[in-house]
Design a protein around this motif. Structure first.
Motif, mmCIF file in Angstrom:
data_model
loop_
_atom_site.group_PDB
_atom_site.id
_atom_site.type_symbol
_atom_site.label_atom_id
_atom_site.label_comp_id
_atom_site.label_asym_id
_atom_site.label_seq_id
_atom_site.Cartn_x
_atom_site.Cartn_y
_atom_site.Cartn_z
ATOM 1 N N GLY A 163 0.762 -1.066 0.074
ATOM 2 C CA GLY A 163 -0.021 0.027 -0.125
ATOM 3 C C GLY A 163 0.713 1.205 0.007
ATOM 4 N N ILE A 164 2.051 1.106 -0.037
ATOM 5 C CA ILE A 164 3.019 2.228 -0.007
ATOM 6 C C ILE A 164 3.202 2.976 -1.424
ATOM 7 N N GLU A 165 2.995 3.988 -1.801
ATOM 8 C CA GLU A 165 2.902 4.610 -3.258
ATOM 9 C C GLU A 165 4.131 4.049 -3.727
ATOM 10 N N GLU A 166 5.253 4.249 -2.984
ATOM 11 C CA GLU A 166 6.535 4.065 -3.823
ATOM 12 C C GLU A 166 6.812 2.718 -4.148
ATOM 13 N N THR A 167 5.706 1.692 -3.764
ATOM 14 C CA THR A 167 6.150 0.521 -4.198
ATOM 15 C C THR A 167 5.178 0.269 -5.555
ATOM 16 N N SER A 175 7.908 1.330 -11.482
ATOM 17 C CA SER A 175 8.217 0.159 -12.348
ATOM 18 C C SER A 175 9.735 -0.257 -11.868
ATOM 19 N N ASP A 176 10.525 0.583 -11.132
ATOM 20 C CA ASP A 176 11.715 0.119 -10.595
ATOM 21 C C ASP A 176 11.865 -0.452 -9.334
ATOM 22 N N PHE A 177 10.589 -0.534 -8.649
ATOM 23 C CA PHE A 177 10.620 -1.260 -7.301
ATOM 24 C C PHE A 177 11.037 -2.585 -7.315
ATOM 25 N N MET A 178 11.739 -3.089 -6.288
ATOM 26 C CA MET A 178 12.276 -4.460 -6.204
ATOM 27 C C MET A 178 11.649 -4.947 -4.952
ATOM 28 N N ILE A 208 13.077 1.858 0.242
ATOM 29 C CA ILE A 208 12.570 1.158 -0.831
ATOM 30 C C ILE A 208 13.816 0.697 -1.641
ATOM 31 N N VAL A 209 13.891 -0.633 -1.821
ATOM 32 C CA VAL A 209 15.078 -1.067 -2.738
ATOM 33 C C VAL A 209 14.521 -1.132 -4.282
#
Length: 265
Positions: A20-24, A27-30, A53-54
Motif C-alpha cells: 500500500g506504500i505509494e513508492e512500491t 516500475s523500478d521497485f524491487m 525502498i530497494v
C-alpha cells in the motif's frame, strides 16, 4: 499511523501493508526493507516502522547500509562504520572476529599475520579448502570482501614484533589481540600500551576445551586493555575447540562494538 519511507514521514491507514506504500508502485521497485528486514508485499506495517525502498540499480553497499541504519539508528551506524579496527593474528580468534565486525558494519580494517592456511586450521578458523596455502592475511581479506566488497582492508603478511606493531596499528581506533602464544600477547599489549595508551586493546586468554562458555567473561584489566576468556583453559589438554573459540571471538567483536559506541565494558 505514521511511518517513515526513505527518511520521509508518511501517514497511512492502520493495517496498511507494504504493497500500500505509494513508492512500491513504480516500475523500478524491487522490494522493501522494514526496520532493516526484507519483507513481502503483504507484510502488515505498524506505527513508527522505518521503510527503505530497494529499487533497481541500488548497490549492495547502499542496501546494506540502509538495513543497518534501520536496525541500529543512523548515529550508531555512523560511529561503527567510521571506526578503524586492527586485528593482530588471523587464526581461530582473529579470522572470526574480523568477519563478525564486518557483518556488524565495520568498513575499515588493518589485519596482520605471517602464517599460511593449512588443512588443520579448518577445524576452528574462518577459512575453507580454497584458502589452503594462501597467506592468512590474503585469505582473510578474500573472506571479508566476499561479505562486503566495498570495505577497506589493509592486509599485512608479516610477523608482528615490538618494532613494527605501533607502526602497523597506530592509526587504528581499536586493536584486537588474537595471538596464540602468551609471549606474543604480552608483546603486543606492551608495545601498543606504551606507544598509544589511549587506544583500546581487546585481548583474549582462555578459550580452550569443552568447558561451558559461561566461564568466559569480559574484564577491563588496566588502562584501555580488556581481556576476554576464562584466563586458564589455554592450558587445557583438550586444546582449542571451534565452538568455544568462536564464542570467545564473538564476545571480543561485540566488546569492540560496545567500546565504539562508548558503552561500558
Amino acid at each position: 499511523m505514521r511511518i517513515t519511507v526513505d527518511g520521509r514521514r508518511t501517514e497511512l491507514p492502520k493495517g496498511s501493508r507494504v504493497s500500500g506504500i505509494e513508492e512500491t508502485q513504480t516500475s523500478d521497485f524491487m522490494y522493501a526493507l522494514v526496520n532493516g528486514r526484507h519483507e513481502e508485499p503483504d507484510h502488515v506495517l505498524e506505527d513508527e516502522d522505518a521503510v527503505f525502498i530497494v529499487r533497481k540499480g541500488c548497490s549492495g553497499e547502499e542496501i546494506s547500509g540502509h538495513s543497518l541504519v534501520q536496525r541500529y539508528s543512523a548515529e550508531k551506524y555512523e560511529r561503527i562504520s567510521k571506526t578503524r579496527v586492527g586485528i593482530a593474528g588471523l587464526g581461530g580468534i582473529g579470522s572470526h572476529v574480523a568477519a563478525a565486525l564486518v557483518r556488524a558494519g565495520i568498513r575499515d580494517l588493518v589485519i596482520a599475520d605471517f602464517d599460511c592456511v593449512d588443512i588443520t586450521n579448518l577445524s576452528r578458523q574462518n577459512y575453507s579448502m580454497k584458502d589452503l596455502g594462501l597467506p592468512k592475511s590474503e585469505a582473510t581479506e578474500r573472506v571479508l570482501k566476499s561479505i562486503a566488497p566495498w570495505i577497506k582492508v589493509e592486509a599485512h603478511n608479516i610477523r608482528l614484533t615490538e618494532d613494527n606493531v605501533a607502526e602497523i596499528f597506530g592509526n587504528c581506533d581499536i586493536v584486537i589481540e588474537a595471538f596464540d602464544s602468551p609471549e606474543a600477547k604480552a608483546m603486543l599489549v606492551s608495545a601498543m600500551y606504551e606507544s598509544h595508551p589511549e587506544k583500546w586493546i581487546v585481548s583474549c586468554s582462555g578459550m580452550a576445551g569443552f568447558d561451558s562458555t559461561s566461564t568466559m567473561d569480559i574484564k577491563q584489566r588496566f588502562g584501555h586493555v580488556v581481556i576476554v576468556g576464562d584466563g586458564i583453559s589455554d592450558k587445557d589438554e583438550v586444546g582449542l575447540v571451534a565452538t568455544r573459540v568462536m564464542t570467545c571471538a564473538g564476545m571480543m567483536a561485540h566488546t569492540a562494538v560496545r567500546l565504539i559506541l562508548e558503552e561500558t565494558v
